[in-house]
Structures are given as C-alpha cells and as structure tokens.
Write an enzyme that holds these catalytic residues in place. Structure first.
Site, PDB file in Angstrom:
ATOM      1  N   CYS A  56      40.951  -6.022 -22.049  1.00 52.12           N
ATOM      2  CA  CYS A  56      39.548  -5.998 -21.833  1.00 52.12           C
ATOM      3  C   CYS A  56      38.797  -6.201 -22.742  1.00 52.12           C
ATOM      4  CB  CYS A  56      39.080  -4.834 -21.276  1.00 52.12           C
ATOM      5  SG  CYS A  56      39.671  -4.179 -19.556  1.00 52.12           S
TER       6      CYS A  56
ATOM      7  N   CYS B 187      38.650  -8.555 -17.702  1.00 52.84           N
ATOM      8  CA  CYS B 187      37.846  -7.320 -17.519  1.00 52.84           C
ATOM      9  C   CYS B 187      36.908  -7.252 -18.894  1.00 52.84           C
ATOM     10  CB  CYS B 187      38.398  -6.147 -17.322  1.00 52.84           C
ATOM     11  SG  CYS B 187      39.974  -6.013 -18.384  1.00 52.84           S
TER      12      CYS B 187
END
Ligand code: APR
Length: 248
Positions: free
Chosen positions: A74, A154
C-alpha cells in the site's frame, strides 16, 4: 538415416529451447526467497503448453495467480503506460515504488516470449504469435497479471504517464483497459498521475485523455496530476539522499 539425424537434431534443439527458457524462469524466480519456483513453473506452464498458441485466454493464468499471489504494498504501488524505461530506471535504483515488473511474476517473465503448440509439451520461444495477432500466451499473461496487481492496489497509488504523446491515457493500453477499471474505493484512496515531460512537450495535466481517466475512476478515489521533467526523475533516481516524497 538423414531424416532420422535431422529429426534428432531438431528434437534436441527444441528441448534445449525449452530448458533454456525454464532455467531463465527458475533463476529469476529463485531471487525471491521462500517461493516454490517449481510449483510456480508448473502452474505457469499449464496455461499454454500443448495448446493452440492463438487460443490462450487470460483466464488460463488463473491457477498461476493462485500459486503466486500478489501481496499489496500500500502507498508504494506504481503503474505506468508508455514510460517503461524511465519508470524502471527509477524503481531499479530507488526503493520508493513497486511496479508489476518488480514483483515475482512480473520480473520473471519481463522481456520474454513464449508459446506452446498442440501435441507438444515444449515451450517455444520463436515462431510465436505477435502481440496483436490473437489470444496469445504473452499478451494474455500481461493482461492477467496486470489485473491481479491492480486488484490488490491500495492506499495512494501512483501512475507514471508519458507527457510527450498526445494521449497519455490511451484506451487501448493495459493501464486504461484493465488496471484503472479495477481500482476501487475505499481500498484505493488516491490516484496520483506523474506526467513525465521533456523539453518538447506534447501535452500537460489539462490533457483531454486525462479527463477521461478522471471519469473512469471509481467515485471516492481522489485524483491528482503533477507534471515532472524526466531529468528530475533521473536525478532523484540517482540521489538516495532525496526522500521518496520529495522526488516530485
Ligand atoms: N507488442 C509487444 N509488447 C507490447 C505491445 C506490443 N504491441 N504493447 C504492449 N506491450 C507490452 C510491452 O512489454 C510494453 O512494455 O506491454 C508493456 C506496456 O505497454 P505500454 O503500452 O507502454 O503500457 P500499458 O499497455 O498501459 O501497460 C503498462 O501494464 O504491465 C502493466 O502494471 C503495468 O501499469 C503497467 C501497465
């Protein structure tokens, strides 16, 4: 006798191609610690071996994705389109971002060509269909792994696009046709376009194709665009002192 010799030499040459391809695959794979490269190789092969090289859909690689799933990183995931050299020069030198080609599956197959043939268990590296010819193993692979990589995207996602062409966001590209469609909020918080510019710029962040990109984005994903000279990206690539967040 001549026919037999020719057949044997041909057979040996072919299996040599196969095993050479396999050894490149294995040695690149083994750079990733704790991965079962033999299992990944088997899952890879089943997608195209013994099949018509024009009838390999992207779903043929589903078992491969299951065998070597992507782990999301992420806020550090980097996508790109028509900027292959500059983006990989950057990710090779700095630990700021991770492209698909820095992951196991992406790095193992980067730059390779392969296909199978009905009635044979070999992997061929020549005489394979071209990228645009048909549902070929290479294009279907890149479509499938790109989809899987985008599925796990993400946080704050970055995309390096090319500011020297008239349509940096091109509908035909993998980035537009597969990846962007799979970014979903709230898992993905923002998409930050880095538009790579040169002295002769074809365009900037007001580009019409970038309007299309914003329309394509899932509601709830924040969009931004920054024009960054290629020289600045190269400087940051070569200077480990500059924090990742200060590159642009
Ligand atoms: N022939 C051969 N290879 C091709 C062709 C083609 N006609 N078109 C694309 N490719 C392969 C090449 O390996 C090329 O470098 O796809 C790569 C990316 O093509 P681009 O058109 O530059 O960009 P795009 O289609 O948007 O794909 C890049 O997909 O690989 C993923 O995550 C990665 O975000 C990235 C995106």
């Amino acid at each position: 006798i001549v026919i037999i010799i020719v057949a044997v030499v041909l057979g040996v040459t072919l299996s040599k191609t196969s095993s050479q391809f396999q050894s490149v695959f294995m040695s690149r794979c083994e750079k990733f610690k704790d991965s079962d490269c033999q299992k990944i190789w088997e899952a890879f092969q089943q997608a195209y071996v013994n099949k018509d090289p024009c009838k390999v859909p992207m779903e043929a690689y589903d078992p491969l994705i299951a065998a070597a799933p992507f782990t999301p990183t992420c806020n550090r995931m980097m996508f790109w389109s028509k900027t292959k050299d500059v983006v990989h020069d950057f990710t090779d030198k700095r630990d700021c971002f991770v492209t698909l080609e820095d992951t196991l599956l992406g790095s193992v197959l980067d730059g390779l060509t392969w296909c199978g043939k009905e009635g044979s268990n070999e992997t061929f590296t020549t005489g394979c269909p071209g990228w645009d010819d048909c549902d070929n193993p290479v294009r279907s692979f890149w479509n499938r792994v790109s989809a899987a990589y985008a599925d796990v995207a993400c946080g704050d996602v970055t995309a390096m696009l090319n500011g020297s062409i008239t349509a940096p966001f091109n509908n035909m590209s993998i980035f537009a046709s597969i990846e962007v469609k799979r970014f979903s909020a709230p898992r993905v918080r923002s998409l930050n376009v880095v538009l790579v510019t040169q002295e002769e710029n074809a365009t900037n962040c007001t580009n019409a194709s970038l309007k299309d990109l914003q329309k394509e984005l899932d509601q709830g994903i924040t969009y931004s665009c920054t024009e960054v000279p290629e020289t600045k990206i190269q400087e940051c690539a070569s200077d480990p002192q500059t924090p990742c967040g200060d590159c642009w």
